[in-house]
Each structure stands twice: as structure tokens, then as C-alpha cells.
Design a protein around this motif. Structure first.
Motif, PDB file in Angstrom:
ATOM      1  N   ASN A 342       0.779  -1.194  -0.017  1.00 47.31           N
ATOM      2  CA  ASN A 342       0.070   0.089   0.181  1.00 47.31           C
ATOM      3  C   ASN A 342       0.934   1.255  -0.083  1.00 47.31           C
ATOM      4  OD1 ASN A 342      -2.962  -0.968   0.488  1.00 47.31           O
ATOM      5  ND2 ASN A 342      -1.573  -2.200   2.001  1.00 47.31           N
ATOM      6  N   LYS A 343       1.180   1.611  -1.256  1.00 42.46           N
ATOM      7  CA  LYS A 343       2.276   2.687  -1.390  1.00 42.46           C
ATOM      8  C   LYS A 343       1.666   4.295  -1.096  1.00 42.46           C
ATOM      9  CE  LYS A 343       5.160  -0.182  -4.307  1.00 42.46           C
ATOM     10  NZ  LYS A 343       5.998  -0.385  -3.218  1.00 42.46           N
ATOM     11  N   ASN A 344       0.671   4.395  -0.831  1.00 39.83           N
ATOM     12  CA  ASN A 344      -0.186   5.499  -0.682  1.00 39.83           C
ATOM     13  C   ASN A 344      -1.112   5.785   0.597  1.00 39.83           C
ATOM     14  OD1 ASN A 344      -1.217   7.954  -1.413  1.00 39.83           O
ATOM     15  ND2 ASN A 344      -2.850   7.231  -2.400  1.00 39.83           N
ATOM     16  N   MET A 345      -0.207   5.854   1.999  1.00 45.14           N
ATOM     17  CA  MET A 345      -0.412   5.646   2.976  1.00 45.14           C
ATOM     18  C   MET A 345      -0.179   7.026   3.792  1.00 45.14           C
ATOM     19  SD  MET A 345      -0.127   1.977   4.046  1.00 45.14           S
ATOM     20  CE  MET A 345      -0.938   1.832   5.529  1.00 45.14           C
ATOM     21  N   LEU A 346      -0.940   7.195   5.001  1.00 48.21           N
ATOM     22  CA  LEU A 346      -0.449   8.239   6.224  1.00 48.21           C
ATOM     23  C   LEU A 346       0.260   7.239   7.316  1.00 48.21           C
ATOM     24  CD1 LEU A 346       0.047  10.858   7.416  1.00 48.21           C
ATOM     25  CD2 LEU A 346      -2.387  10.573   8.205  1.00 48.21           C
ATOM     26  N   VAL A 347       1.259   7.870   7.731  1.00 47.97           N
ATOM     27  CA  VAL A 347       2.282   6.601   8.820  1.00 47.97           C
ATOM     28  C   VAL A 347       2.421   7.812   9.866  1.00 47.97           C
ATOM     29  CG1 VAL A 347       3.887   5.400   9.506  1.00 47.97           C
ATOM     30  CG2 VAL A 347       2.693   4.855   7.147  1.00 47.97           C
ATOM     31  N   ILE A 348       1.970   7.412  11.075  1.00 47.03           N
ATOM     32  CA  ILE A 348       2.224   8.538  12.018  1.00 47.03           C
ATOM     33  C   ILE A 348       2.798   7.786  13.244  1.00 47.03           C
ATOM     34  CG2 ILE A 348       0.994   9.706  14.004  1.00 47.03           C
ATOM     35  CD1 ILE A 348      -1.312  10.326  12.020  1.00 47.03           C
ATOM     36  N   PHE A 349       3.881   8.202  13.763  1.00 47.09           N
ATOM     37  CA  PHE A 349       4.607   7.801  14.820  1.00 47.09           C
ATOM     38  C   PHE A 349       4.782   8.320  15.972  1.00 47.09           C
ATOM     39  CE2 PHE A 349       5.976   4.188  11.697  1.00 47.09           C
ATOM     40  CZ  PHE A 349       5.744   3.439  12.554  1.00 47.09           C
ATOM     41  N   ASP A 350       4.454   8.275  17.006  1.00 47.48           N
ATOM     42  CA  ASP A 350       4.810   9.222  18.136  1.00 47.48           C
ATOM     43  C   ASP A 350       5.900   8.633  19.095  1.00 47.48           C
ATOM     44  OD1 ASP A 350       4.089  11.222  20.099  1.00 47.48           O
ATOM     45  OD2 ASP A 350       2.550  10.115  21.051  1.00 47.48           O
ATOM     46  N   GLU A 351       6.761   9.685  19.186  1.00 54.38           N
ATOM     47  CA  GLU A 351       7.989   9.151  20.148  1.00 54.38           C
ATOM     48  C   GLU A 351       8.759   7.954  19.526  1.00 54.38           C
ATOM     49  OE1 GLU A 351       9.165  11.428  22.008  1.00 54.38           O
ATOM     50  OE2 GLU A 351       7.804  12.864  22.643  1.00 54.38           O
ATOM     51  N   LEU A 352       9.302   7.627  18.443  1.00 54.46           N
ATOM     52  CA  LEU A 352      10.067   6.634  18.200  1.00 54.46           C
ATOM     53  C   LEU A 352      10.842   6.244  19.192  1.00 54.46           C
ATOM     54  CD1 LEU A 352      10.759   6.861  14.305  1.00 54.46           C
ATOM     55  CD2 LEU A 352       9.404   5.282  15.364  1.00 54.46           C
ATOM     56  N   PHE A 353      11.014   4.944  19.537  1.00 54.54           N
ATOM     57  CA  PHE A 353      12.004   4.399  20.335  1.00 54.54           C
ATOM     58  C   PHE A 353      12.101   4.850  21.866  1.00 54.54           C
ATOM     59  CE2 PHE A 353      13.653   3.681  15.933  1.00 54.54           C
ATOM     60  CZ  PHE A 353      13.425   2.420  15.920  1.00 54.54           C
ATOM     61  N   ARG A 354      10.815   5.085  22.288  1.00 55.55           N
ATOM     62  CA  ARG A 354      11.072   5.680  23.777  1.00 55.55           C
ATOM     63  C   ARG A 354      11.151   4.446  24.741  1.00 55.55           C
ATOM     64  NH1 ARG A 354       4.369   6.937  24.507  1.00 55.55           N
ATOM     65  NH2 ARG A 354       4.743   7.345  22.062  1.00 55.55           N
ATOM     66  N   GLY A 355      11.219   3.212  24.074  1.00 57.69           N
ATOM     67  CA  GLY A 355      11.652   2.101  25.221  1.00 57.69           C
ATOM     68  C   GLY A 355      13.023   1.655  25.221  1.00 57.69           C
ATOM     69  N   THR A 356      13.802   2.687  24.912  1.00 61.09           N
ATOM     70  CA  THR A 356      15.325   2.194  24.675  1.00 61.09           C
ATOM     71  C   THR A 356      16.187   3.393  25.245  1.00 61.09           C
ATOM     72  OG1 THR A 356      17.094   1.003  23.596  1.00 61.09           O
ATOM     73  CG2 THR A 356      15.801   2.712  22.366  1.00 61.09           C
ATOM     74  N   ASN A 357      17.603   3.049  25.357  1.00 57.02           N
ATOM     75  CA  ASN A 357      18.490   4.071  25.676  1.00 57.02           C
ATOM     76  C   ASN A 357      18.357   5.235  24.966  1.00 57.02           C
ATOM     77  OD1 ASN A 357      20.951   3.560  24.124  1.00 57.02           O
ATOM     78  ND2 ASN A 357      20.206   1.501  24.695  1.00 57.02           N
ATOM     79  N   VAL A 358      19.109   6.355  25.424  1.00 54.22           N
ATOM     80  CA  VAL A 358      19.119   7.612  24.321  1.00 54.22           C
ATOM     81  C   VAL A 358      19.887   7.390  23.033  1.00 54.22           C
ATOM     82  CG1 VAL A 358      19.930   9.836  24.251  1.00 54.22           C
ATOM     83  CG2 VAL A 358      18.687   9.054  26.485  1.00 54.22           C
ATOM     84  N   LYS A 359      21.100   6.725  23.203  1.00 54.10           N
ATOM     85  CA  LYS A 359      21.806   6.483  22.261  1.00 54.10           C
ATOM     86  C   LYS A 359      21.239   5.745  20.888  1.00 54.10           C
ATOM     87  CE  LYS A 359      26.038   6.519  19.867  1.00 54.10           C
ATOM     88  NZ  LYS A 359      25.401   5.688  18.576  1.00 54.10           N
ATOM     89  N   ASP A 360      20.500   4.503  21.417  1.00 55.46           N
ATOM     90  CA  ASP A 360      19.816   3.513  20.393  1.00 55.46           C
ATOM     91  C   ASP A 360      18.567   4.526  19.980  1.00 55.46           C
ATOM     92  OD1 ASP A 360      21.429   1.629  20.622  1.00 55.46           O
ATOM     93  OD2 ASP A 360      20.280   0.474  21.978  1.00 55.46           O
ATOM     94  N   ALA A 361      17.952   5.267  20.669  1.00 54.53           N
ATOM     95  CA  ALA A 361      16.901   6.001  19.991  1.00 54.53           C
ATOM     96  C   ALA A 361      17.186   7.102  19.208  1.00 54.53           C
ATOM     97  CB  ALA A 361      16.091   6.637  21.479  1.00 54.53           C
ATOM     98  N   TYR A 362      18.411   7.640  19.322  1.00 56.22           N
ATOM     99  CA  TYR A 362      18.971   8.543  18.542  1.00 56.22           C
ATOM    100  C   TYR A 362      19.251   8.026  17.185  1.00 56.22           C
ATOM    101  CZ  TYR A 362      22.258  11.856  16.463  1.00 56.22           C
ATOM    102  OH  TYR A 362      22.773  12.820  15.471  1.00 56.22           O
ATOM    103  N   ASP A 363      19.985   6.856  17.197  1.00 56.94           N
ATOM    104  CA  ASP A 363      20.472   6.260  15.899  1.00 56.94           C
ATOM    105  C   ASP A 363      19.173   5.744  15.311  1.00 56.94           C
ATOM    106  OD1 ASP A 363      23.242   6.889  16.582  1.00 56.94           O
ATOM    107  OD2 ASP A 363      23.422   4.840  17.504  1.00 56.94           O
TER     108      ASP A 363
END
Length: 449
Positions: A342-363
Motif C-alpha cells: 500500500n504505497k499511498n498511506m499516512l503513517v504516524i509515529f509518536d515518540e519513536l523508540f521511547r522504550g530504549t536508551n538515548v543512544k539507540d533511540a537517536y540512531d
């Protein structure tokens, strides 16, 4: 093609599940007056579509109800309830009995009343009442159409079918019927429950649909919703002015614009600034547009999308042994699989990778956002409090940067809930910790036993 949406998105946007404050999108629109109308409303909200004609016709019909038919199709609820019961119960007649037998049955019921004859007699009279109400409404609708230069195609098609049925001799006679006699009861029972049952079902379906339309139209006026302009999917456009969350009292409106030059919106700002509420409002707005309903915005223009995926309130999965971070990774994997078909979508992510450490969340945020920005046919909105990522993404022309403004006169934050262009540099974590005097409370604890 069916509009793609999953259970996570349904939950994130509170489409049917009750939100924390006791509201859902379904409840917001539910001003229906009968059970069938309520179920039709639920059916609409359960089944977003990608057919531009269907969306346009439904939207126009609801807008017409709001402007010209605020009361809707009025029917006697007792007649409606009994007609529904009558059609589902009893033995269906497969032939018309003679006048003599019909009169005999009437007399026998007077001598010794029985439930079967009562069901037929009451059911026939209730159905006749409904038919007369529908016929009268259709005549009024025709008169409105004649006085107007434009009218909804869907209502016109429905009305033409209604009047065509009522032009048949059996139905012309029903409209002019003053008193239902014994033989009338017998032959109309044969007509309603056997010979012409499909027409009676059509009339009931019409009552339900118009009840749902009137209900949505009432919500549009109640909550100041507007009707979106819907374009073919090839336009690849999503522009909203005055977007607000319909559950929030006195909500602050915001604008969002996508065009050919950018396909990803990177939203920053501290906690409580309004990021999650904004993302939910956007998701609800796009979802409702694909149901053919009015939307919580002052103006909206969008091209038809093939689906909507949100990740706002994701939880860990103890049953599967997933941590919160792993659940986030699996969610992104699922969304990516959907994007491949489905190449015509709206995708919403709130606070990506909030469940890990800051370095991994950044990368991780940097890698995922960069990858999403290369998918030109879909729209992406990603929020984060890791604003350092924005510096690495600054030269990516496919990304627009916005943040939620926070004023800090005298060092005290004031939330404006307004979306501005740029990247936030406000950090309020320690302010909140100090405001709640957490350190003092911890330090006050002694080890004395």
C-alpha cells in the motif's frame, strides 16, 4: 480497493474504544434515533473506503441533510420496532387467502385472540404507517430538488427508486388506504413478507441510512466540523487548516501542509506541549475523510489514500515476551510490510523508540526517519523529544520540521499548543521534577529503623 487500517490504529484514535475521558469517535457522531441507524453508523465508521465516487456521494448527502433536512426522515418508532419484529417472526404466507377466509380469521380472532393473528394485523398496520412516512418524505425531497440547482446524486438515486416503487398499483393503493380491512390484512401480509419482501427491506435500509446521515449532520453542526475536498490519489496532497481534536474543549487549531516537495513532517517539542493530541487529531481527520464524514478542521484538501497506520499508544506484549522497545521494532516492521503493498498511506509515529536508551533511540530515529523520507508516495508524521536528530536531518529536503511552541516568561513554561516551523530547543524535564519537589522528597527519607 479496501482502505487499510489495523487494530492498533483503531485503538490509538479511539474510533470505537472509549477514551480515558469516556469518549470515542463513534459516540461523538451517535445521535441516531433507532437501533438500525446506530448499526448503519457503526458500519460506516468500521469500513473506510478508497472509492472517490462513494466518498463524494456520501459526503454530499450528509451535507445536504445538515443544510436542508436537519430533522431527517421522521417515522413512528413504535411502528418501526414492530415492523422489524413482524418481518422476522411468524409463518410467511406463500399465497393470498380468499376474502371469506380472511373475514373468518378476523372473526375467530375476536372470539379467541391468538398471537399469530395479532402479529400479522399489527405488523401490516405498522408497515403501512412506515410506507406512508417514507412516501411523504420522498415527495418533499423531490420538491426540494426541483427548487435547487444541485442536489446529491446518492439522494437522487434513492428517491428515484422510492418513487418508482410507489408508482406500482399495490403501493399506490397503500398510500390511499384509509382503513385496513380483514382482506387488506391478508393480501398486504402476503405482499410485505413474501412477494415484495425485498422492497420492504430496501425501505427499512433507507430509514437506517437516513437516520445515520442525519446523526452525522447533527454532529457536524454540534462540533463545528467541515466537509473535506477529496481528490484522486494521483494528486498526492494533504493540506489541513484549523485542525483540532474533537474531544478537547476549546482546542487550539493548527495547520498541516504536504506537497510534492516534502513527504515527512518531523515534530518536536517537550512533553505536554501537544504533540500526541495533534497526531491523534490528524489521524482522526484523515480517517473520517475516508468514511465520507465531516472532519475536525476548518478546511481540508486531501487525495485519496490507501491506508492509515498510527503508533501512538503502543504497549509491551508480556504474553509474547516483547519488551516495549521490541514491540516498537515489530510495529515498524508491520508498517513497512504494509507500505510494500500500500504505497499511498499516512503513517504516524509518536515518540519513536521511547522504550530504549538515548543512544539507540537517536540512531534508530535517524535511520528510520531517513528511510521513510525516501518513500515519496506516502505521507509520514514522526514526533520525538530527541531534537538532536533534527541536526543530522537538516539537509534532507523531503522533511519539514515543526515544533510545538512553549513560552517561558520568568522561567515558567506556558503551553500555547501552536505548531510552528522549526525545531524545539525547550527542555522541561528538570523543571517538572523540581516543580514536584521530587529530589526534596527523596532526600527527606531516612534509614532510621
Amino acid at each position: 480497493m479496501k482502505f487499510k487500517i489495523d487494530n492498533q490504529t483503531f485503538k490509538d484514535l479511539d474510533i470505537f474504544d472509549t477514551a480515558q475521558n469516556g469518549q470515542s469517535v463513534f459516540a461523538l457522531f451517535n445521535f441516531t434515533q433507532c437501533l438500525g441507524g446506530k448499526e448503519r453508523l457503526r458500519s460506516f465508521l468500521s469500513s473506510p473506503v478508497t472509492d472517490l465516487t462513494e466518498l463524494t456521494e456520501r459526503k454530499a448527502a450528509i451535507a445536504y441533510f445538515q443544510k436542508y433536512l436537519p430533522i431527517g426522515l421522521e417515522v413512528d418508532k413504535n411502528s418501526l420496532d414492530f415492523t422489524e419484529f413482524y418481518l422476522k417472526n411468524g409463518s410467511y404466507p406463500t399465497r393470498i387467502v380468499s376474502k371469506a377466509i380472511a373475514i373468518e380469521r378476523k372473526i375467530m380472532d375476536k372470539i379467541s385472540p391468538n398471537s399469530e393473528y395479532y402479529l400479522i394485523e399489527k405488523g401490516v398496520s405498522s408497515t403501512v404507517n412506515l410506507l406512508k412516512s417514507i412516501h411523504q418524505f420522498s415527495l418533499e425531497l423531490s420538491a426540494k430538488f426541483q427548487r435547487s440547482e444541485s442536489y446529491p446524486t446518492l439522494l437522487q438515486k434513492n428517491n428515484e427508486k422510492v418513487l418508482e416503487i410507489f408508482s406500482q398499483p399495490e403501493y399506490e393503493e397503500i398510500i390511499n388506504l384509509k382503513k385496513i380491512k380483514a382482506y387488506d390484512t391478508s393480501r398486504l401480509d402476503y405482499l410485505f413478507r413474501y412477494k415484495d419482501r425485498h422492497h420492504i427491506r430496501f425501505f427499512l435500509s433507507l430509514i437506517y441510512e437516513y437516520d445515520a446521515f442525519r446523526s452525522v449532520a447533527k454532529a457536524a453542526g454540534e462540533y463545528k466540523l467541515s466537509y473535506p475536498e477529496i481528490l484522486p490519489e494521483t494528486e498526492n496532497r494533504l493540506n489541513i487548516e484549523g485542525l483540532f481534536h474533537p474531544f478537547v474543549e476549546n482546542a487550539i487549531p493548527n495547520d498541516i501542509h504536504f506537497d510534492g516537495s516534502s513527504n515527512l513532517l518531523f515534530v518536536s517539542g517537550p512533553n505536554m506541549a501537544g504533540k500526541s493530541t495533534f497526531l491523534k487529531a490528524l489521524g482522526i481527520c484523515v480517517y473520517l475523510a475516508h468514511v465520507g464524514f465531516p472532519v475536525p478542521a476548518s478546511r481540508m484538501t486531501l487525495s485519496v489514500l490507501s491506508g492509515l497506520c498510527t503508533t501512538i499508544n503502543i504497549a509491551d506484549n508480556l504474553k509474547s515476551g516483547y519488551s516495549h522497545f521490541y514491540a516498537e521494532v515489530m510495529r515498524i516492521k508491520d508498517v513497512t510490510a504494509e507500505l510494500s503493498s500500500n504505497k499511498n498511506m499516512l503513517v504516524i509515529f509518536d515518540e519513536l523508540f521511547r522504550g530504549t536508551n538515548v543512544k539507540d533511540a537517536y540512531d534508530g530515529t535517524l535511520a528510520i526517519v531517513s528511510a521513510f523520507s525516501r518513500i515519496k508516495s506516502s505521507f509520514f508524521v514522526v514526533s520525538t523529544h530527541i531534537v538532536e536528530v533534527a541536526k543530522e536531518l537538516d539537509d534532507n529536503t523531503k522533511i519539514k520540521f515543526c515544533y510545538f511552541e512553549v513560552d517561558q516568561p520568568d522561567g515558567v513554561p506556558t503551553y500555547t499548543y501552536k505548531l510552528k516551523e522549526g525545531v524545539s530547543d525547550v527542555r522541561l524535564g528538570m523543571y517538572i521534577i523540581n516543580k514536584e519537589r521530587l529530589i526534596e522528597q527523596i532526600n527527606s527519607i531516612t534509614d532510621d529503623k
